[in-house]
Write a protein that holds these residues in place. Structure first.
Motif, PDB file in Angstrom:
ATOM      1  N   VAL A   1       0.841  -1.184   0.000  1.00  0.00           N
ATOM      2  CA  VAL A   1       0.000   0.000   0.000  1.00  0.00           C
ATOM      3  C   VAL A   1       0.878   1.237   0.000  1.00  0.00           C
ATOM      4  O   VAL A   1       1.784   1.354   0.813  1.00  0.00           O
ATOM      5  CB  VAL A   1      -0.927   0.028   1.231  1.00  0.00           C
ATOM      6  CG1 VAL A   1      -1.742   1.314   1.240  1.00  0.00           C
ATOM      7  CG2 VAL A   1      -1.843  -1.186   1.234  1.00  0.00           C
ATOM      8  N   GLN A   2       0.607   2.130  -0.911  1.00  0.00           N
ATOM      9  CA  GLN A   2       1.273   3.434  -0.912  1.00  0.00           C
ATOM     10  C   GLN A   2       0.278   4.474  -0.429  1.00  0.00           C
ATOM     11  O   GLN A   2      -0.868   4.494  -0.864  1.00  0.00           O
ATOM     12  CB  GLN A   2       1.766   3.778  -2.308  1.00  0.00           C
ATOM     13  CG  GLN A   2       2.908   2.890  -2.786  1.00  0.00           C
ATOM     14  CD  GLN A   2       3.421   3.306  -4.157  1.00  0.00           C
ATOM     15  OE1 GLN A   2       2.639   3.743  -4.999  1.00  0.00           O
ATOM     16  NE2 GLN A   2       4.705   3.178  -4.366  1.00  0.00           N
ATOM     17  N   LEU A   3       0.739   5.328   0.465  1.00  0.00           N
ATOM     18  CA  LEU A   3      -0.138   6.319   1.072  1.00  0.00           C
ATOM     19  C   LEU A   3       0.373   7.720   0.756  1.00  0.00           C
ATOM     20  O   LEU A   3       1.576   7.973   0.803  1.00  0.00           O
ATOM     21  CB  LEU A   3      -0.191   6.127   2.585  1.00  0.00           C
ATOM     22  CG  LEU A   3      -0.620   4.746   3.066  1.00  0.00           C
ATOM     23  CD1 LEU A   3      -0.434   4.637   4.572  1.00  0.00           C
ATOM     24  CD2 LEU A   3      -2.063   4.471   2.681  1.00  0.00           C
ATOM     25  N   GLN A   4      -0.537   8.612   0.487  1.00  0.00           N
ATOM     26  CA  GLN A   4      -0.184   9.992   0.193  1.00  0.00           C
ATOM     27  C   GLN A   4      -1.099  10.909   0.973  1.00  0.00           C
ATOM     28  O   GLN A   4      -2.303  10.981   0.702  1.00  0.00           O
ATOM     29  CB  GLN A   4      -0.284  10.273  -1.299  1.00  0.00           C
ATOM     30  CG  GLN A   4       0.168  11.662  -1.698  1.00  0.00           C
ATOM     31  CD  GLN A   4       0.263  11.826  -3.208  1.00  0.00           C
ATOM     32  OE1 GLN A   4       0.005  10.898  -3.959  1.00  0.00           O
ATOM     33  NE2 GLN A   4       0.612  13.013  -3.649  1.00  0.00           N
ATOM     34  N   ALA A   5      -0.526  11.614   1.927  1.00  0.00           N
ATOM     35  CA  ALA A   5      -1.289  12.541   2.751  1.00  0.00           C
ATOM     36  C   ALA A   5      -1.265  13.938   2.139  1.00  0.00           C
ATOM     37  O   ALA A   5      -0.280  14.333   1.514  1.00  0.00           O
ATOM     38  CB  ALA A   5      -0.721  12.581   4.161  1.00  0.00           C
ATOM     39  N   SER A   6      -2.343  14.658   2.327  1.00  0.00           N
ATOM     40  CA  SER A   6      -2.428  16.032   1.822  1.00  0.00           C
ATOM     41  C   SER A   6      -3.434  16.806   2.659  1.00  0.00           C
ATOM     42  O   SER A   6      -4.137  16.229   3.501  1.00  0.00           O
ATOM     43  CB  SER A   6      -2.855  16.032   0.353  1.00  0.00           C
ATOM     44  OG  SER A   6      -4.137  15.452   0.213  1.00  0.00           O
ATOM     45  N   GLY A   7      -3.488  18.103   2.416  1.00  0.00           N
ATOM     46  CA  GLY A   7      -4.491  18.926   3.085  1.00  0.00           C
ATOM     47  C   GLY A   7      -3.965  19.822   4.179  1.00  0.00           C
ATOM     48  O   GLY A   7      -4.724  20.620   4.738  1.00  0.00           O
ATOM     49  N   GLY A   8      -2.691  19.687   4.510  1.00  0.00           N
ATOM     50  CA  GLY A   8      -2.129  20.547   5.543  1.00  0.00           C
ATOM     51  C   GLY A   8      -2.029  21.983   5.066  1.00  0.00           C
ATOM     52  O   GLY A   8      -2.216  22.292   3.881  1.00  0.00           O
ATOM     53  N   GLY A   9      -1.732  22.876   5.991  1.00  0.00           N
ATOM     54  CA  GLY A   9      -1.594  24.279   5.632  1.00  0.00           C
ATOM     55  C   GLY A   9      -1.465  25.142   6.849  1.00  0.00           C
ATOM     56  O   GLY A   9      -1.338  24.651   7.976  1.00  0.00           O
ATOM     57  N   LEU A  10      -1.490  26.431   6.616  1.00  0.00           N
ATOM     58  CA  LEU A  10      -1.391  27.425   7.694  1.00  0.00           C
ATOM     59  C   LEU A  10      -2.778  27.988   7.961  1.00  0.00           C
ATOM     60  O   LEU A  10      -3.429  28.516   7.041  1.00  0.00           O
ATOM     61  CB  LEU A  10      -0.440  28.543   7.272  1.00  0.00           C
ATOM     62  CG  LEU A  10      -0.364  29.758   8.201  1.00  0.00           C
ATOM     63  CD1 LEU A  10       0.143  29.346   9.574  1.00  0.00           C
ATOM     64  CD2 LEU A  10       0.529  30.843   7.599  1.00  0.00           C
ATOM     65  N   VAL A  11      -3.226  27.842   9.191  1.00  0.00           N
ATOM     66  CA  VAL A  11      -4.535  28.353   9.581  1.00  0.00           C
ATOM     67  C   VAL A  11      -4.404  29.090  10.906  1.00  0.00           C
ATOM     68  O   VAL A  11      -3.365  29.004  11.568  1.00  0.00           O
ATOM     69  CB  VAL A  11      -5.573  27.224   9.717  1.00  0.00           C
ATOM     70  CG1 VAL A  11      -5.805  26.526   8.383  1.00  0.00           C
ATOM     71  CG2 VAL A  11      -5.151  26.227  10.780  1.00  0.00           C
ATOM     72  N   LEU A  17      -9.407  22.239   9.364  1.00  0.00           N
ATOM     73  CA  LEU A  17      -8.702  21.670   8.208  1.00  0.00           C
ATOM     74  C   LEU A  17      -9.173  20.237   8.040  1.00  0.00           C
ATOM     75  O   LEU A  17      -9.510  19.570   9.027  1.00  0.00           O
ATOM     76  CB  LEU A  17      -7.186  21.644   8.428  1.00  0.00           C
ATOM     77  CG  LEU A  17      -6.336  22.846   8.051  1.00  0.00           C
ATOM     78  CD1 LEU A  17      -4.878  22.576   8.413  1.00  0.00           C
ATOM     79  CD2 LEU A  17      -6.474  23.197   6.585  1.00  0.00           C
ATOM     80  N   ARG A  18      -9.155  19.773   6.808  1.00  0.00           N
ATOM     81  CA  ARG A  18      -9.433  18.372   6.558  1.00  0.00           C
ATOM     82  C   ARG A  18      -8.240  17.756   5.844  1.00  0.00           C
ATOM     83  O   ARG A  18      -7.923  18.155   4.710  1.00  0.00           O
ATOM     84  CB  ARG A  18     -10.695  18.164   5.733  1.00  0.00           C
ATOM     85  CG  ARG A  18     -11.076  16.685   5.654  1.00  0.00           C
ATOM     86  CD  ARG A  18     -12.392  16.441   4.950  1.00  0.00           C
ATOM     87  NE  ARG A  18     -12.266  16.492   3.500  1.00  0.00           N
ATOM     88  CZ  ARG A  18     -13.121  15.913   2.657  1.00  0.00           C
ATOM     89  NH1 ARG A  18     -14.165  15.242   3.138  1.00  0.00           N
ATOM     90  NH2 ARG A  18     -12.942  16.010   1.366  1.00  0.00           N
ATOM     91  N   LEU A  19      -7.608  16.820   6.503  1.00  0.00           N
ATOM     92  CA  LEU A  19      -6.497  16.095   5.896  1.00  0.00           C
ATOM     93  C   LEU A  19      -7.045  14.887   5.150  1.00  0.00           C
ATOM     94  O   LEU A  19      -8.026  14.269   5.561  1.00  0.00           O
ATOM     95  CB  LEU A  19      -5.508  15.628   6.959  1.00  0.00           C
ATOM     96  CG  LEU A  19      -4.936  16.708   7.886  1.00  0.00           C
ATOM     97  CD1 LEU A  19      -3.889  16.080   8.809  1.00  0.00           C
ATOM     98  CD2 LEU A  19      -4.358  17.860   7.104  1.00  0.00           C
ATOM     99  N   SER A  20      -6.387  14.552   4.054  1.00  0.00           N
ATOM    100  CA  SER A  20      -6.756  13.378   3.273  1.00  0.00           C
ATOM    101  C   SER A  20      -5.564  12.444   3.161  1.00  0.00           C
ATOM    102  O   SER A  20      -4.413  12.895   3.129  1.00  0.00           O
ATOM    103  CB  SER A  20      -7.204  13.788   1.864  1.00  0.00           C
ATOM    104  OG  SER A  20      -8.340  14.616   1.911  1.00  0.00           O
ATOM    105  N   CYS A  21      -5.837  11.171   3.089  1.00  0.00           N
ATOM    106  CA  CYS A  21      -4.801  10.162   2.892  1.00  0.00           C
ATOM    107  C   CYS A  21      -5.300   9.227   1.805  1.00  0.00           C
ATOM    108  O   CYS A  21      -6.236   8.452   2.023  1.00  0.00           O
ATOM    109  CB  CYS A  21      -4.525   9.409   4.187  1.00  0.00           C
ATOM    110  SG  CYS A  21      -3.325   8.077   4.015  1.00  0.00           S
ATOM    111  N   ALA A  22      -4.706   9.331   0.635  1.00  0.00           N
ATOM    112  CA  ALA A  22      -5.084   8.485  -0.489  1.00  0.00           C
ATOM    113  C   ALA A  22      -4.213   7.238  -0.502  1.00  0.00           C
ATOM    114  O   ALA A  22      -2.997   7.321  -0.313  1.00  0.00           O
ATOM    115  CB  ALA A  22      -4.925   9.253  -1.797  1.00  0.00           C
ATOM    116  N   ALA A  23      -4.832   6.095  -0.713  1.00  0.00           N
ATOM    117  CA  ALA A  23      -4.121   4.818  -0.713  1.00  0.00           C
ATOM    118  C   ALA A  23      -4.098   4.223  -2.114  1.00  0.00           C
ATOM    119  O   ALA A  23      -5.091   4.289  -2.846  1.00  0.00           O
ATOM    120  CB  ALA A  23      -4.785   3.848   0.249  1.00  0.00           C
TER     121      ALA A  23
END
Length: 122
Positions: A1-11, A17-23
């Protein structure tokens, strides 16, 4: 399984914030998923975990009532909805996957994604 997290930022404090992790790669729906956080030079901390069906969830005390972990198995994606963010939530957030939920909770998951940086200003 390869995982890719996204959605971070400066708030700002109080924002969401909503983080996503695509598999990618294997049958995502059979894996437990977790979110963790880590600051440079510090230990990695557990944030939330979700069993393969989504019926069982666990949260760190700091996340209870503010964060929600969820998953969309049809889209091979796990989410971490973070509300009422505080400056102390600032960290790099990682997602991880394992066949066993207990491995997630013990932070010994088999698969880890790269982190996504969350910065909360006061």
């Amino acid at each position: 399984v390869q995982l890719q997290a996204s959605g971070g930022g400066l708030v700002q404090a109080g924002d969401s914030l909503r983080l996503s992790c695509a598999a990618y790669g294997r049958t995502f729906s059979t894996y437990a998923i977790g979110w963790f956080r880590q600051a440079p030079g510090k230990e990695r901390l557990f944030v939330a975990a979700n069993g393969w069906s989504g019926a069982i969830t666990y949260y760190a005390d700091s996340a209870k009532g503010r964060f929600t972990i969820s998953r969309d198995n049809a889209k091979n994606t796990v989410f971490l909805q973070m509300n009422s963010l505080k400056p102390e939530d600032t960290d790099v957030y990682y997602c991880a996957a394992d066949k066993e939920l207990k491995s997630i909770r013990m932070m010994s998951a088999q698969y880890w994604g790269q982190g996504t940086l969350v910065t909360v200003s006061s």
